[in-house]
Design a protein around this motif. Structure first.
Motif, PDB file in Angstrom:
ATOM      1  N   ILE A 274      74.386  22.504  53.940  1.00 19.45           N
ATOM      2  CA  ILE A 274      73.867  22.237  55.282  1.00 19.45           C
ATOM      3  C   ILE A 274      74.231  20.825  55.727  1.00 19.45           C
ATOM      4  N   VAL A 275      74.059  19.854  54.845  1.00 23.04           N
ATOM      5  CA  VAL A 275      74.389  18.467  55.191  1.00 23.04           C
ATOM      6  C   VAL A 275      75.886  18.311  55.429  1.00 23.04           C
ATOM      7  N   GLY A 276      76.714  18.962  54.608  1.00 23.70           N
ATOM      8  CA  GLY A 276      78.157  18.847  54.795  1.00 23.70           C
ATOM      9  C   GLY A 276      78.628  19.437  56.110  1.00 23.70           C
ATOM     10  N   LEU A 277      78.148  20.641  56.454  1.00 23.08           N
ATOM     11  CA  LEU A 277      78.543  21.255  57.718  1.00 23.08           C
ATOM     12  C   LEU A 277      78.023  20.456  58.904  1.00 23.08           C
ATOM     13  N   TRP A 278      76.839  19.884  58.773  1.00 22.17           N
ATOM     14  CA  TRP A 278      76.260  19.072  59.852  1.00 22.17           C
ATOM     15  C   TRP A 278      77.079  17.813  60.091  1.00 22.17           C
ATOM     16  N   ARG A 279      77.540  17.162  59.026  1.00 21.41           N
ATOM     17  CA  ARG A 279      78.374  15.964  59.185  1.00 21.41           C
ATOM     18  C   ARG A 279      79.730  16.301  59.796  1.00 21.41           C
ATOM     19  N   ALA A 284      83.293  16.072  64.470  1.00 24.67           N
ATOM     20  CA  ALA A 284      84.118  16.800  65.440  1.00 24.67           C
ATOM     21  C   ALA A 284      83.673  16.522  66.870  1.00 24.67           C
ATOM     22  N   ALA A 285      82.376  16.270  67.069  1.00 26.53           N
ATOM     23  CA  ALA A 285      81.864  15.961  68.409  1.00 26.53           C
ATOM     24  C   ALA A 285      81.972  14.483  68.751  1.00 26.53           C
ATOM     25  N   GLY A 286      82.506  13.676  67.853  1.00 25.83           N
ATOM     26  CA  GLY A 286      82.646  12.247  68.119  1.00 25.83           C
ATOM     27  C   GLY A 286      81.398  11.446  67.866  1.00 25.83           C
TER      28      GLY A 286
END
Length: 312
Positions: A274-279, A284-286
């Motif tokens: 979860i933390v990896g995908l969130w980072r 990606a969103a800047g």
């Protein structure tokens, strides 16, 4: 709170709902605050959640240390409890109704049934354990007047399998008898034991909050700062977990071996995923952290990049 994952049927993730700071009696006296036991603090959290969700049935999982009057007496109507029971706790039958009116207060309990320790001596009525080979279980009902006066509970007594030859090394032997109870009388023996196994998610949530949410890593010492900082961290962790559940429900399945490829038996995402995908989504969103004071990197001596070789 356990939230199901649509892409991984049968698996769930934990979302923290609240936080309360426990103070010892001396600390509460120093801060001039009323002292509350751990059971009373836990009961306050349960009452708060039940008040926020009045129409939703809740099931509270707790260890045996919270099976006290402070946390279990006069529960809200929508709250049921699954917890460990004291093996020496006395169980009684329901009080008999008086046929002829008599003076005095009506009886609050019936004849003594015994404790889970004495009920485990019965030879009949045992059922195979649903998930442990060789273990047996027995279910019954009664009144635990010392903790839940006047409320009928369902009790499950578990007897472990025969002890095998011990291997060398320090190892704690299993308890001879374990007892569990619930206020939901519709739960079967298998369902009650399965529900109590979900209590391990509480320990995993505490570990993940320390490892990934920064819980307990603040430098402040005042009570207000400790409560506010850790509450903010748990709120962010809850928002991140709910975002993960909604995101994975709309996208392709997540490769679970991305961050730990050596873990081949992995069947459900962890907080590390979860933390990896969130980072990755933030980058990606800047959105990324910018230090307020950036040192002159040119003046810092650069070490040769041989850290990976040394680690190998």
């Amino acid at each position: 709170m356990r939230v199901p994952l649509p892409q991984w049927p049968g698996h769930r993730v934990s979302v923290p709902l609240g936080l309360s700071l426990y103070l010892q009696e001396e600390q509460a006296r120093t801060l001039k605050l009323p002292y509350q036991s751990r059971s009373a603090v836990a009961r306050a959290i349960v009452d708060l959640v039940a008040a926020q969700l009045p129409a939703r049935p809740l099931r509270v999982l707790g260890d045996g240390g919270y099976a006290t009057k402070d946390s279990r007496q006069q529960l809200p109507a929508t709250v049921d409890v699954v917890s460990r029971m004291l093996i020496t706790g006395k169980l009684y039958e329901l009080p008999l109704k008086r046929v002829v009116p008599r003076r005095g207060c009506p009886p609050k309990k019936g004849p003594l049934l015994g404790s889970p320790q004495t009920l485990a001596r019965k030879r009949c009525g045992w059922q195979p354990h649903p998930s442990e080979a060789g273990a047996l279980g027995q279910a019954g009902q009664g009144l635990w007047q010392a903790v839940l006066p006047g409320r009928l509970i369902r009790v499950v007594v578990r007897r472990p399998p025969p002890i095998r030859a011990r291997t060398p090394g320090p190892r704690k032997p299993p308890p001879p008898v374990e007892a569990f109870f619930t206020t939901d009388l519709t739960l079967s023996l298998e369902a009650l034991l399965a529900q109590y196994r979900e209590r391990w998610a509480v320990e995993s949530t505490i570990r993940d909050s320390t490892a990934w949410a920064g819980f307990g890593q603040d430098q402040c010492r005042k009570r207000e700062c400790v409560v506010s900082a850790n509450t903010f961290r748990l709120a962010l962790a809850a928002a991140r977990t709910l975002w993960f559940v909604e995101t994975t429900a709309r996208t392709t399945p997540l490769p679970l071996g991305r961050y730990r490829p050596w873990y081949r038996q992995k069947h459900a995402p962890s907080q590390l995923d979860i933390v990896g995908l969130w980072r990755e989504a933030l980058h990606a969103a800047g959105v990324f952290p910018i230090p307020r004071f950036a040192p002159a990197l040119a003046k810092i001596p650069q070490e040769p990049e041989n850290a990976l070789l040394l680690a190998a």
